[in-house]
Write a protein that holds these residues in place. Structure first.
Motif, mmCIF file in Angstrom:
data_model
loop_
_atom_site.group_PDB
_atom_site.id
_atom_site.type_symbol
_atom_site.label_atom_id
_atom_site.label_comp_id
_atom_site.label_asym_id
_atom_site.label_seq_id
_atom_site.Cartn_x
_atom_site.Cartn_y
_atom_site.Cartn_z
ATOM 1 N N CYS A 161 78.503 -18.431 77.656
ATOM 2 C CA CYS A 161 79.366 -18.280 78.830
ATOM 3 C C CYS A 161 79.341 -16.815 79.248
ATOM 4 O O CYS A 161 79.818 -15.944 78.515
ATOM 5 C CB CYS A 161 80.785 -18.723 78.508
ATOM 6 N N TRP A 173 85.529 -24.500 76.361
ATOM 7 C CA TRP A 173 84.344 -25.272 76.724
ATOM 8 C C TRP A 173 84.708 -26.719 77.016
ATOM 9 O O TRP A 173 85.633 -27.277 76.408
ATOM 10 C CB TRP A 173 83.323 -25.242 75.584
ATOM 11 N N CYS A 211 82.151 -23.794 81.028
ATOM 12 C CA CYS A 211 83.085 -22.918 80.323
ATOM 13 C C CYS A 211 84.167 -22.474 81.291
ATOM 14 O O CYS A 211 83.927 -22.306 82.493
ATOM 15 C CB CYS A 211 82.383 -21.711 79.707
#
Length: 453
Positions: free
Chosen positions: A296, A307, A344
């Motif tokens: 991310c 996530w 994310c």
């Protein structure tokens, strides 16, 4: 008393259990610390790694896992919290393994460690860092730092940093005349108020730091105190609002102060993409062979990263590993069930933003090639012959057809012979399925006998 199930027996959870659990992790176990920031008086939540299917967990003050540092232990099935020596009355456990601290004070700044046991037997240790600031603000907003207020305040001064020297002076303020005398650290954004407070307008990232105040009362007494300020980039303000508020900033600051929810343009009229992004190490990992690493990436400071998989919170398993700051998700020895959309979410105290979905396709196969019809078949001359081939494969398999080992130059999954003849269309038909990414192939065959002419 809480209990855990061991095999078919139910055993009580005692202090010895927690101490034994601690001992498992005391030697040679270290981890990085994910940082969370919050302001005095607010609530902070520190998460545990792999928060699904937690059985029991304990939180400790600091990085040492010893009973004297235990805040509490928590049994999820009974939702019972057992307080430890470091419990202050403000700490609350939650079923996902997280620690919530309410009505924060600055002395709650520091490291916190959790030991969590999952239903699959995994024991996970994670250390989190909490920073409690006297004030938190967003870029472009105003914030006020409070000094020790008093009705008998005569004069006060504010300094940049923890050291009170003339060089670090922002301003001195005389209350009776409302006179502000600016010092070397004055930037034009700082204003004093009669109650001894410091107001900073149109915050910039570089306003983050410590500020010291000295106050003098009418009786001649002197007090000194230090305040901490953290400035974040707002994550979900509309682009137009951000540009209007930040137009006076330098371009270099603008490029760092991006918004997570869309794009805006800098002074060169170039669009700056502002959403967090998920980068994957390999777009097409091979099942049971490759691992996949998803990262991310954010362009501004964030405290928390979460996530999701196929638009649902990620449920971890033994093959999934998160880095200490949650930025990196590693899938060891991928399987086809890992194929899907990964996102994310990045958060800081003034907002949150979600990345666009990143598709991960786990390649496998071909497997289980099948022909319909199968075995041995008899067909009359002049009839239509239709053969259909299928195989489990990602991506979709490539097809090749053979008749008595002769290539028919046909690449569809279905082979149609409009009018079969005994002289040229009888024999053994083979469907060859291939996956170029895995390098594998698998065949299926059928024997066709043609009667008459």
């Amino acid at each position: 008393m809480a209990a855990i199930t061991v095999g078919s027996k139910v055993e009580p959870v005692t202090n010895d259990f927690w101490l034994t659990l601690c001992a498992l992790w005391t030697a040679g176990q270290g981890s990085g610390a994910d940082e969370t920031s919050a302001a005095v008086g607010n609530t902070a939540t520190l998460s545990a790694a792999g928060s699904r299917d937690v059985l029991v967990f304990s939180w400790y003050r600091g990085t040492a896992v010893v009973d004297t540092q235990r805040i509490f232990s928590y049994t999820v099935s009974s939702a019972i919290q057992y307080s430890g020596p470091q419990y202050t009355g403000r700490e609350v456990g939650r079923p996902d393994g997280s620690l919530q601290i309410r009505e924060l004070l600055t002395n709650y700044t520091g490291y916190y460690t959790v030991i969590a046991t999952h239903t699959d037997g995994r024991i996970v240790r994670v250390t989190r860092q909490l920073r409690v600031y006297d004030a938190i603000g967003a870029v472009g907003e105003n914030v006020t730092l409070l000094a020790s207020a008093s009705l008998s305040l005569l004069t006060f001064s504010w300094y940049r940093g923890p050291v009170v020297t003339p060089r670090e002076l922002i301003f001195s303020y005389i209350v009776s005349t409302s006179t502000q005398n600016n010092g070397p650290q004055y930037t034009g954004a700082e204003r004093g108020r009669a109650d001894g407070s410091l107001q900073i307008r149109d915050l910039l990232i570089n306003h983050t730091g410590e500020y010291s105040a000295t106050t003098i009362l009418h009786d001649g007494s002197l007090t000194t105190g230090t305040r901490r300020l953290r400035v974040y980039v707002p994550l979900q303000l509309p682009s137009e609002y951000r540009w209007n508020r930040l137009a006076r900033l330098s371009e270099s600051v603008l490029l760092q102060s991006v918004v997570f929810a869309g794009t805006f343009k800098n002074k060169n009229n170039t669009e700056v993409v502002s959403s967090p992004t998920v980068r994957v190490s390999t777009q097409y990992p091979v099942e049971d062979v490759d691992s996949a690493v998803l990262t991310c990436e954010t362009s501004i400071p964030v405290d928390t990263i979460l996530w999701s998989f196929d638009h649902r919170p990620l449920a971890g398993d033994v093959r999934m590993q998160l880095s200490a700051d949650n930025r990196t998700l590693t899938l060891s020895s991928v399987c086809r069930a890992d194929s899907g959309l990964y996102q994310c979410e990045a958060r800081n105290p003034v907002g949150a933003g979600v990345s666009a979905p990143q598709t991960l396709t786990v390649v496998f196969g071909p497997e289980k090639a099948e022909l319909e019809p199968s075995g041995c078949r008899i067909i009359e001359a002049g009839a239509v012959l239709t053969l259909t081939c299928s195989a489990e494969s990602a991506p979709t398999a490539e097809y090749q057809w053979l008749l008595n080992k002769r290539d028919l130059n046909h690449s569809d999954s279905r082979l149609i012979v409009p009018k079969v003849s005994a002289s040229g269309d009888g024999g053994r038909y083979t469907c060859v399925t291939r996956n170029q990414l895995t390098g594998r192939s698998v065949n299926a065959s059928v024997s066709i006998a043609v009667l008459g002419e």
